[in-house]
Enzyme design. Structure first.
Site, PDB file in Angstrom:
ATOM      1  N   LYS A  44       0.150   4.218  -0.191  1.00 29.59           N
ATOM      2  CA  LYS A  44      -0.491   5.406   0.406  1.00 29.59           C
ATOM      3  C   LYS A  44      -0.261   6.615  -0.523  1.00 29.59           C
ATOM      4  O   LYS A  44      -0.240   6.440  -1.736  1.00 29.59           O
ATOM      5  CB  LYS A  44       0.019   5.612   1.831  1.00 29.59           C
ATOM      6  CG  LYS A  44      -0.156   4.323   2.676  1.00 29.59           C
ATOM      7  CD  LYS A  44       0.054   4.482   4.137  1.00 29.59           C
ATOM      8  CE  LYS A  44      -0.216   3.150   4.842  1.00 29.59           C
ATOM      9  NZ  LYS A  44      -0.050   3.213   6.274  1.00 29.59           N
ATOM     10  N   GLU A  89      -5.314  -4.924  10.503  1.00 32.39           N
ATOM     11  CA  GLU A  89      -4.272  -3.937  10.734  1.00 32.39           C
ATOM     12  C   GLU A  89      -4.521  -3.220  12.060  1.00 32.39           C
ATOM     13  O   GLU A  89      -5.303  -2.251  12.103  1.00 32.39           O
ATOM     14  CB  GLU A  89      -4.271  -2.898   9.604  1.00 32.39           C
ATOM     15  CG  GLU A  89      -4.013  -3.480   8.238  1.00 32.39           C
ATOM     16  CD  GLU A  89      -3.411  -2.444   7.283  1.00 32.39           C
ATOM     17  OE1 GLU A  89      -2.357  -2.730   6.727  1.00 32.39           O
ATOM     18  OE2 GLU A  89      -3.985  -1.356   7.125  1.00 32.39           O
ATOM     19  N   ASN A  99       0.875  -1.166   0.000  1.00 33.27           N
ATOM     20  CA  ASN A  99       0.000   0.000   0.000  1.00 33.27           C
ATOM     21  C   ASN A  99       0.914   1.217   0.000  1.00 33.27           C
ATOM     22  O   ASN A  99       1.505   1.546   1.019  1.00 33.27           O
ATOM     23  CB  ASN A  99      -0.893  -0.032   1.251  1.00 33.27           C
ATOM     24  CG  ASN A  99      -1.738   1.223   1.386  1.00 33.27           C
ATOM     25  OD1 ASN A  99      -1.770   2.058   0.482  1.00 33.27           O
ATOM     26  ND2 ASN A  99      -2.410   1.367   2.515  1.00 33.27           N
TER      27      ASN A  99
HETATM   28  P1  13P Z   1       3.072   0.291   7.631  1.00 34.67           P
HETATM   29  O1  13P Z   1       3.545  -0.988   7.004  1.00 34.67           O
HETATM   30  O2  13P Z   1       3.821   1.504   7.154  1.00 34.67           O
HETATM   31  O3  13P Z   1       3.017   0.186   9.132  1.00 34.67           O
HETATM   32  O4  13P Z   1       1.574   0.527   7.134  1.00 34.67           O
HETATM   33  C1  13P Z   1       0.663  -0.508   7.227  1.00 34.67           C
HETATM   34  C2  13P Z   1      -0.545  -0.146   6.459  1.00 34.67           C
HETATM   35  O5  13P Z   1      -1.287   0.733   6.829  1.00 34.67           O
HETATM   36  C3  13P Z   1      -0.791  -0.858   5.200  1.00 34.67           C
HETATM   37  O6  13P Z   1      -2.061  -0.600   4.719  1.00 34.67           O
END
Ligand code: 13P
Length: 250
Positions: free
Chosen positions: A11, A166, A9
């Site tokens: 983001k 998560e 992801n």
């Molecule tokens: P991180 O791996 O940066 O902790 O993020 C996890 C996440 O939100 C994946 O969707």
């Protein structure tokens, strides 16, 4: 035996030129894996990524969508639009969307249904906050989210849903849930699915763990009984690091 699904992801990161360069570096590193590899990328990168993964084993997903096919929703992207360019997956209900953009279990449920109507595969995120975990409510929170988020789906649709557990306190913090805690939370989700949709669905549904997954902890997490791969944020931004997570079993 369930397959492992490992999704990145990104983001709100990666410009189109960076995305193309990433895929050029990444594709060779993961071409021999039998695990499913997905990159969930910003809308602006989707088309470039789809063009560049042609002929590879990398699949592309979006990070959100509206539930309507079209209409007066300025700034939104519809499932029909995603499907029209060849997107296969879509993350729905990420905790960042729940906390910053007022996503609720009700909107998540509408989006999941709409994803299936448009032949997109949803990756549905659930997870508890640190306060909820400390109050001993984690299991209740995540099983309630699952029940509400998947309400009204057919057994076949639930089988084809990817769930990502998560825990919010583990996202972007460097704090990973222990493999035992993560596995137990995922077992609780699987058990809730068993109660509602039966054994066949519970045994088939893919449930990932997400929250500070890195190449150094992926193997321990993914070797547990119930964790079927990961949804990876920060560590998916580097193609070498992410390829090590995908190839955790090599
Ligand atoms: P991180 O791996 O940066 O902790 O993020 C996890 C996440 O939100 C994946 O969707």
């Amino acid at each position: 035996m369930r397959r492992k699904v490992i999704a990145g992801n990104w983001k709100m990161n990666m410009l189109p030129n960076e995305a193309i360069e990433y895929i050029q570096n990444f594709e060779n590193l993961v071409k021999d894996t039998k695990n499913e590899v997905i990159l969930c990328v910003p809308y602006i990168d989707l088309f470039y990524c789809l063009m560049n993964v042609q002929g590879t084993n990398i699949k592309i997903g979006a990070q959100n969508m509206h539930w309507e096919d079209n209409g007066a929703y300025t700034g939104e992207i519809s499932p029909k639009m995603l499907k029209s360019i060849g997107v296969e997956y879509v993350i729905i209900g990420h905790s960042e969307r729940r906390s910053y953009y007022a996503e609720t279990d009700e909107t998540v449920n509408k989006k999941v249904k709409s994803a299936f109507e448009n032949d997109l595969k949803p990756i549905v995120c659930v997870g508890e906050t640190l306060e909820q975990r400390e109050r001993g409510e984690a299991e209740k929170i995540i099983t309630t989210q699952i029940r509400l988020d998947l309400e009204g789906l057919t057994k076949e649709q639930v089988k084809n849903t990817i769930i990502a557990y998560e825990p919010i306190w583990a996202i972007g913090t460097g704090k990973t849930a222990t493999s035992e805690d993560a596995n137990n939370a995922i077992k609780a989700i699987r058990n809730e699915i068993l109660k509602i949709y039966g054994e066949d669905v519970a045994n088939s549904v893919i449930i990932q763990y997400g929250g500070s997954v890195k190449s150094s902890n992926a193997k321990e997490l993914f070797a547990t009984s119930d964790i079927d791969g990961g949804l990876v944020g920060g560590a998916s931004l580097n193609p070498i690091e992410f390829s090590k997570i995908v190839n955790y079993d090599k």
